[in-house]
Scaffold this active site. Structure first.
Site, PDB file in Angstrom:
ATOM      1  N   HIS A 166     -19.217  31.177  -1.296  1.00 48.92           N
ATOM      2  CA  HIS A 166     -19.403  32.413  -2.102  1.00 48.92           C
ATOM      3  C   HIS A 166     -19.295  33.666  -1.353  1.00 48.92           C
ATOM      4  O   HIS A 166     -18.675  34.424  -2.049  1.00 48.92           O
ATOM      5  CB  HIS A 166     -20.906  31.960  -2.455  1.00 48.92           C
ATOM      6  CG  HIS A 166     -21.527  33.250  -3.356  1.00 48.92           C
ATOM      7  ND1 HIS A 166     -21.476  33.157  -4.848  1.00 48.92           N
ATOM      8  CD2 HIS A 166     -22.028  34.444  -2.799  1.00 48.92           C
ATOM      9  CE1 HIS A 166     -21.997  34.143  -5.234  1.00 48.92           C
ATOM     10  NE2 HIS A 166     -22.292  34.866  -4.102  1.00 48.92           N
ATOM     11  N   GLU A 167     -19.693  33.709  -0.218  1.00 53.41           N
ATOM     12  CA  GLU A 167     -19.481  34.932   0.599  1.00 53.41           C
ATOM     13  C   GLU A 167     -18.050  35.306   0.720  1.00 53.41           C
ATOM     14  O   GLU A 167     -17.548  36.533   0.669  1.00 53.41           O
ATOM     15  CB  GLU A 167     -20.560  35.090   1.696  1.00 53.41           C
ATOM     16  CG  GLU A 167     -21.931  35.004   1.745  1.00 53.41           C
ATOM     17  CD  GLU A 167     -22.420  35.919   0.551  1.00 53.41           C
ATOM     18  OE1 GLU A 167     -21.775  36.998   0.526  1.00 53.41           O
ATOM     19  OE2 GLU A 167     -23.256  35.743  -0.438  1.00 53.41           O
ATOM     20  N   HIS A 170     -16.265  36.994  -1.985  1.00 49.68           N
ATOM     21  CA  HIS A 170     -16.255  38.272  -2.076  1.00 49.68           C
ATOM     22  C   HIS A 170     -15.499  39.095  -1.040  1.00 49.68           C
ATOM     23  O   HIS A 170     -15.012  40.158  -1.367  1.00 49.68           O
ATOM     24  CB  HIS A 170     -17.857  38.856  -1.572  1.00 49.68           C
ATOM     25  CG  HIS A 170     -18.947  38.443  -2.599  1.00 49.68           C
ATOM     26  ND1 HIS A 170     -18.797  38.786  -3.972  1.00 49.68           N
ATOM     27  CD2 HIS A 170     -19.948  37.833  -2.610  1.00 49.68           C
ATOM     28  CE1 HIS A 170     -19.789  38.503  -4.534  1.00 49.68           C
ATOM     29  NE2 HIS A 170     -20.514  37.747  -3.923  1.00 49.68           N
ATOM     30  N   GLU A 240     -21.288  38.318  -9.366  1.00 54.40           N
ATOM     31  CA  GLU A 240     -21.860  36.901  -8.684  1.00 54.40           C
ATOM     32  C   GLU A 240     -21.634  35.952  -9.580  1.00 54.40           C
ATOM     33  O   GLU A 240     -21.221  34.703  -8.773  1.00 54.40           O
ATOM     34  CB  GLU A 240     -23.507  37.072  -8.709  1.00 54.40           C
ATOM     35  CG  GLU A 240     -24.316  38.125  -7.982  1.00 54.40           C
ATOM     36  CD  GLU A 240     -23.744  37.931  -6.380  1.00 54.40           C
ATOM     37  OE1 GLU A 240     -24.028  36.488  -6.044  1.00 54.40           O
ATOM     38  OE2 GLU A 240     -23.132  38.677  -5.683  1.00 54.40           O
TER      39      GLU A 240
END
Length: 642
Positions: A166-167, A170, A240
């Site tokens: 997930h990070e 980004h 998100e």
């Protein structure tokens, strides 16, 4: 949605963000001017009112603008590490023996290799018991990933991998730069509020206007911050959802990410971050800094909505059951790993994605692979890391050992050239350093060619830890060693160019050529240079090279919208691969859509002879890195059988 479409979306979102914050600033200025008008006197002469309103407007805009600029520059100057350290983050040592930290580093390095991005700096927020994480930085080269101690304690390896994926989404999607812009703009509005509070404390008699102006600034700043936080929350919630979806796309399974979200929902610590500065970075976190408490200013979607997006059948009662189950006996990530046989992933525990050193190239598949971390890429990354001996990986994580490794990678087999190269090392760092390079070269003996660049990229973050003079000396030594035999091959160029650019971006927080935008038409000459270098490097026969070049040009300009690039004539640059130094600025300055077509043309040239050598793979990887289009490892071309 592929990488290039996500990049276009981020650019559109950034432009929209600037417009929305400009409107918030305008609204703030209007409130300040209204207060000034009342203070100066509604019945005052027109020229007095105009002068006062003009001065108020200029001062307010200057205060907001300069404060935002100062904050953005201060955040950029330290990279992601500065943000992590501001929240009490402790750096994870490269040679850590702690099993939790070792597991974290293994997961991060695996995903970094698989996503084609530099290995970020790693931090742990030791005092935070909630489950949370964030990625920060201005670019992938200066990125940092931080996780809470609660994440290490409560998440099993699959769940930790889901959070890290997930990070990384980004990082790959450009959200980090957007987040820093958000922090800078909000700080400008906050400073207005702070100045207002200071002015209310000024004393100077009944006719002193400072307290009234201070109240006006407080009101204006509060309104501006409120609107700004609304904008921040809306942008963050949208990103998100995209990051969750991208993480699932990366790992090709929802179990890990859903498991992490359920543990946030079911544990009393939730995702709470107690550091006083948590609100400042709230929009960057994996979960809400306030835990399960939400509001219309929430930077994250409700947990149940995020879970349902990945696991549609989940009910609120299911989460309540987990709360009751874990109330007396919270889960242990390490225990779950042991139960699943994942306490320490080994070569035998991963599915292997083999592949030969050469493979056919499918342009559409390579373009689709950019910025996409799927299971095949993770398997290939795991395979690459497992095939690198542990002593080399340990050396790559050590600042001095990494220096010796990088230099040893260009050490020649020819005795006379090697002697000259080692003399250069001794001249810059002393004879003990030359001995260390000799030992590193012996350790590299027998390492397959396709593992040399991944090993170098593992070493780059440790080289970044050296002082600036040491980094400069390393680059100077590397250049001297490469020049010792009077020639520069593709592999040497790729190594030196990647290291130079990563050090430059980490130090200056921008690329070597940042700032100017180019249309595909304006970059036509640079495009022709790049494709000519590729054709010349990959084909011994001039006729075949010319045909490969023409095929690549046709692929780049296939829609005819960017001029008549197809009329370019094949002319291999006399400088060889060095000619690319004059082309990178224009190529990186192109739009995402133009880069997509350029990569298609690049792969078309490389794959024209139905094979992709190790040197061509490294050159493709370097090209994508210079274009800031992260490419997963391709030990075989996407879509090809192992």
């Amino acid at each position: 949605m592929n990488f290039f479409e996500r990049q276009r979306q981020v650019r559109r979102l950034s432009a929209r963000l600037v417009v929305l914050f400009a409107l918030a600033v305008v609204g703030t200025v209007v409130v300040v001017n209204l207060a000034v008008w009342i203070i100066v006197g509604i019945g005052s002469p027109a020229d007095t009112v105009v002068t006062a309103l003009t001065a108020a407007t200029v001062l307010t805009v200057a205060l907001i603008g300069l404060s935002s600029l100062f904050k953005s520059i201060s955040l950029r100057s330290g990279g992601g590490a500065r943000v992590a350290e501001s929240l009490g983050g402790k750096a994870v040592p490269a040679d850590t023996r702690d099993p939790d930290l070792r597991r974290l580093r293994n997961v991060v390095e695996e995903i970094a290799i698989a996503s084609g991005t530099p290995v970020p700096a790693l931090y742990v927020l030791e005092q935070e018991r909630g489950i949370n994480a964030f990625a920060a930085g201005w670019s992938p080269a200066d990125a940092a990933v931080a996780v809470t101690r609660g994440s290490l304690d409560r998440l099993n390896r699959d769940e930790l991998q889901g959070v890290i994926a997930h990070e990384f989404s980004h990082v790959v999607n450009g959200d980090m730069r957007l987040n820093i812009k958000l922090m800078g703009l909000l700080f400008g509005l906050l400073v207005l509020f702070i100045v207002g509070r200071v002015m209310t404390l000024v004393r100077g008699g009944n006719r002193n206007p400072a307290p009234l102006i201070g109240v006006a600034l407080i009101i204006a700043g509060a309104i501006g911050m409120g609107v700004g936080r609304l904008i921040q929350a809306a942008v963050s919630r949208q990103r998100e959802y995209l990051a969750d979806a991208t993480a699932v796309q990366y790992t090709r399974q929802t179990t890990g990410l859903v498991g992490a979200l359920k543990k946030i929902a079911g544990l009393s610590e939730s995702s709470t971050v107690r550091n006083p500065r948590a609100d400042e970075v709230g929009h960057m976190l994996f979960g809400s800094a306030k835990g399960l408490r939400g509001s219309f200013l929430a930077t994250h979607p409700p947990l149940i909505d995020r879970i349902r997006a990945l696991e549609p059948g989940t009910r609120p009662e299911d989460l309540e059951q987990l709360r009751r189950q874990w109330a007396s006996r919270p889960p242990s990530g390490a225990a779950e790993d042991r139960a699943m046989g994942l306490a320490e992933p080994s070569a035998g525990e991963r599915v292997r994605a083999g592949g030969q050193a050469t493979a056919a190239a499918d342009p559409a598949a390579v373009v689709a692979a950019i910025g996409s971390l799927g299971p095949a890429a993770l398997e290939r990354a795991g395979s690459l890391l497992d095939r690198i001996p542990e002593h080399l990986r340990a050396a790559a994580r050590d600042p001095e050992g990494s220096t010796a490794l990088v230099l040893a990678l260009v050490l020649s087999e020819h005795p006379d050239v090697r002697t000259a190269q080692l003399s250069s090392v001794a001249g810059h760092f002393g004879e003990p350093a030359a001995d260390e390079v000799r030992r590193a070269a012996r350790g590299l003996a027998g390492l397959p060619a396709q593992l040399r660049l991944p090993l170098a990229e593992l070493a780059f973050p440790a080289v970044q830890q050296r002082t600036v003079p040491q980094q400069d000396a390393i680059m100077a030594t590397l250049h001297d060693m490469i020049a010792a035999d009077g020639r520069l091959d593709v592999v040497e160029y790729c190594l030196s160019r990647l290291l130079h650019e990563q050090l430059h971006e980490a130090r200056h927080h921008r690329s070597s050529w940042a700032g100017q935008r180019y249309s595909a038409a304006a970059a036509r000459e640079a495009t022709a240079t790049l494709l000519a270098v590729l054709a010349d490097a990959g084909h011994d026969d001039p006729t075949s090279a010319a045909r490969a070049f023409e095929a690549g040009i046709a692929a780049v300009y296939r829609d005819g919208r960017h001029g008549h690039g197809a009329s370019a004539t094949y002319a291999p640059p006399s400088a060889g691969v060095v000619a690319l130094e004059d082309a990178w600025g224009a190529l990186d300055g192109m739009s995402a859509q133009a880069k997509e077509q350029l990569v298609t043309g690049v792969v078309t040239v490389i794959g024209y002879d139905d094979r992709m050598t190790v040197a061509e793979l490294e050159l493709l990887h370097t090209i994508c890195a210079m274009l800031h289009c992260p490419l997963p490892p391709l030990t075989q071309a996407p879509g090809q059988a192992a």
